[in-house]
Scaffold this active site. Structure first.
Site, PDB file in Angstrom:
ATOM      1  N   HIS A   6     -27.370   6.559 -10.699  1.00 28.88           N
ATOM      2  CA  HIS A   6     -28.187   6.814  -9.513  1.00 28.88           C
ATOM      3  C   HIS A   6     -27.624   7.959  -8.681  1.00 28.88           C
ATOM      4  O   HIS A   6     -26.494   8.367  -8.856  1.00 28.88           O
ATOM      5  CB  HIS A   6     -28.354   5.556  -8.637  1.00 28.88           C
ATOM      6  CG  HIS A   6     -27.147   5.141  -7.858  1.00 28.88           C
ATOM      7  ND1 HIS A   6     -26.378   4.070  -8.226  1.00 28.88           N
ATOM      8  CD2 HIS A   6     -26.582   5.623  -6.721  1.00 28.88           C
ATOM      9  CE1 HIS A   6     -25.395   3.907  -7.360  1.00 28.88           C
ATOM     10  NE2 HIS A   6     -25.491   4.847  -6.432  1.00 28.88           N
ATOM     11  N   ARG A  10     -29.583   9.721   2.265  1.00 32.05           N
ATOM     12  CA  ARG A  10     -29.799   9.001   3.513  1.00 32.05           C
ATOM     13  C   ARG A  10     -31.166   9.386   4.068  1.00 32.05           C
ATOM     14  O   ARG A  10     -31.500  10.567   4.120  1.00 32.05           O
ATOM     15  CB  ARG A  10     -28.720   9.362   4.524  1.00 32.05           C
ATOM     16  CG  ARG A  10     -27.336   8.919   4.112  1.00 32.05           C
ATOM     17  CD  ARG A  10     -26.325   9.210   5.205  1.00 32.05           C
ATOM     18  NE  ARG A  10     -24.923   9.102   4.932  1.00 32.05           N
ATOM     19  CZ  ARG A  10     -24.276   8.317   4.119  1.00 32.05           C
ATOM     20  NH1 ARG A  10     -24.923   7.493   3.379  1.00 32.05           N
ATOM     21  NH2 ARG A  10     -22.974   8.318   3.987  1.00 32.05           N
ATOM     22  N   GLU A  53     -31.134   6.022  -4.867  1.00 31.10           N
ATOM     23  CA  GLU A  53     -30.712   5.036  -3.880  1.00 31.10           C
ATOM     24  C   GLU A  53     -30.990   5.609  -2.497  1.00 31.10           C
ATOM     25  O   GLU A  53     -30.436   6.640  -2.123  1.00 31.10           O
ATOM     26  CB  GLU A  53     -29.223   4.745  -4.034  1.00 31.10           C
ATOM     27  CG  GLU A  53     -28.657   3.828  -2.961  1.00 31.10           C
ATOM     28  CD  GLU A  53     -27.145   3.746  -3.015  1.00 31.10           C
ATOM     29  OE1 GLU A  53     -26.518   3.982  -1.979  1.00 31.10           O
ATOM     30  OE2 GLU A  53     -26.601   3.455  -4.107  1.00 31.10           O
ATOM     31  N   ASN A  57     -29.597   3.818   7.536  1.00 31.40           N
ATOM     32  CA  ASN A  57     -28.642   3.346   8.531  1.00 31.40           C
ATOM     33  C   ASN A  57     -29.419   2.837   9.733  1.00 31.40           C
ATOM     34  O   ASN A  57     -30.163   3.589  10.365  1.00 31.40           O
ATOM     35  CB  ASN A  57     -27.678   4.462   8.924  1.00 31.40           C
ATOM     36  CG  ASN A  57     -26.729   4.794   7.792  1.00 31.40           C
ATOM     37  OD1 ASN A  57     -26.106   3.923   7.216  1.00 31.40           O
ATOM     38  ND2 ASN A  57     -26.645   6.063   7.445  1.00 31.40           N
ATOM     39  N   HIS A  72     -30.541  19.909  -5.234  1.00 32.53           N
ATOM     40  CA  HIS A  72     -31.807  19.226  -5.490  1.00 32.53           C
ATOM     41  C   HIS A  72     -31.628  18.184  -6.580  1.00 32.53           C
ATOM     42  O   HIS A  72     -30.642  18.191  -7.292  1.00 32.53           O
ATOM     43  CB  HIS A  72     -32.904  20.223  -5.880  1.00 32.53           C
ATOM     44  CG  HIS A  72     -32.631  20.937  -7.167  1.00 32.53           C
ATOM     45  ND1 HIS A  72     -31.942  22.120  -7.225  1.00 32.53           N
ATOM     46  CD2 HIS A  72     -32.938  20.629  -8.452  1.00 32.53           C
ATOM     47  CE1 HIS A  72     -31.849  22.510  -8.482  1.00 32.53           C
ATOM     48  NE2 HIS A  72     -32.444  21.616  -9.252  1.00 32.53           N
ATOM     49  N   GLU A 122     -37.030  19.308  -7.630  1.00 40.57           N
ATOM     50  CA  GLU A 122     -37.572  20.208  -8.638  1.00 40.57           C
ATOM     51  C   GLU A 122     -38.375  19.387  -9.641  1.00 40.57           C
ATOM     52  O   GLU A 122     -37.925  18.336 -10.090  1.00 40.57           O
ATOM     53  CB  GLU A 122     -36.438  20.938  -9.349  1.00 40.57           C
ATOM     54  CG  GLU A 122     -36.903  21.967 -10.354  1.00 40.57           C
ATOM     55  CD  GLU A 122     -35.748  22.716 -10.989  1.00 40.57           C
ATOM     56  OE1 GLU A 122     -35.996  23.807 -11.534  1.00 40.57           O
ATOM     57  OE2 GLU A 122     -34.595  22.210 -10.957  1.00 40.57           O
TER      58      GLU A 122
END
Length: 131
Positions: A6, A10, A53, A57, A72, A122
């Site tokens: 993964h 954020r 993922e 927060n 990217h 992309e």
């Protein structure tokens, strides 16, 4: 042997990001774990085990500064032109399709799109090394 599983980014708004990745790439929530100060959401589709993922927060209201280090993430698709048209119809504002040549041969055909938090993505035509 190591296996990539993964990448983490954020994001500010879980629902907005989940909706974008589902609409754009057919990714769905594979797991969601809420903790006291943050939530982790893992997205994937049936074509690959690799996940995105999302880290949310809790209490954060200011956009993240992406800085100059992030590049990217890339997705390979069977029909780039059809995907570009679909992204356009969904009002995801994809950049124009471009072609990249090396030694006179097509290396890559692609376009970029930006997610709700400013991350560049992309989208490549499956070809050569991009499968």
């Amino acid at each position: 042997m190591a296996k990539a599983i993964h990448m983490m980014i954020r994001v500010l708004d879980e629902a907005r990001s989940v909706a974008f990745y589902e609409k754009a790439f057919g990714l769905a929530i594979a797991d969601r774990f809420a903790f006291d100060g943050f939530t982790l959401v893992y997205l994937r589709n049936a074509d690959a085990d690799f996940e995105i993922e999302l880290t949310i927060n809790h209490g954060r209201s200011e956009p993240y500064q992406l800085g100059d280090g992030y590049g990217h993430v890339a997705f390979a698709v069977d029909d780039l032109e059809a995907e570009h048209a679909r992204f356009t119809a969904l009002e995801l504002s994809p950049n124009p399709v471009k072609e990249f040549f090396r030694d006179g041969a097509l290396l890559a055909k692609f376009f970029f799109v930006t997610d709700p938090d400013g991350y560049k993505i992309e989208v490549l035509q499956k070809h050569g090394r991009y499968r």
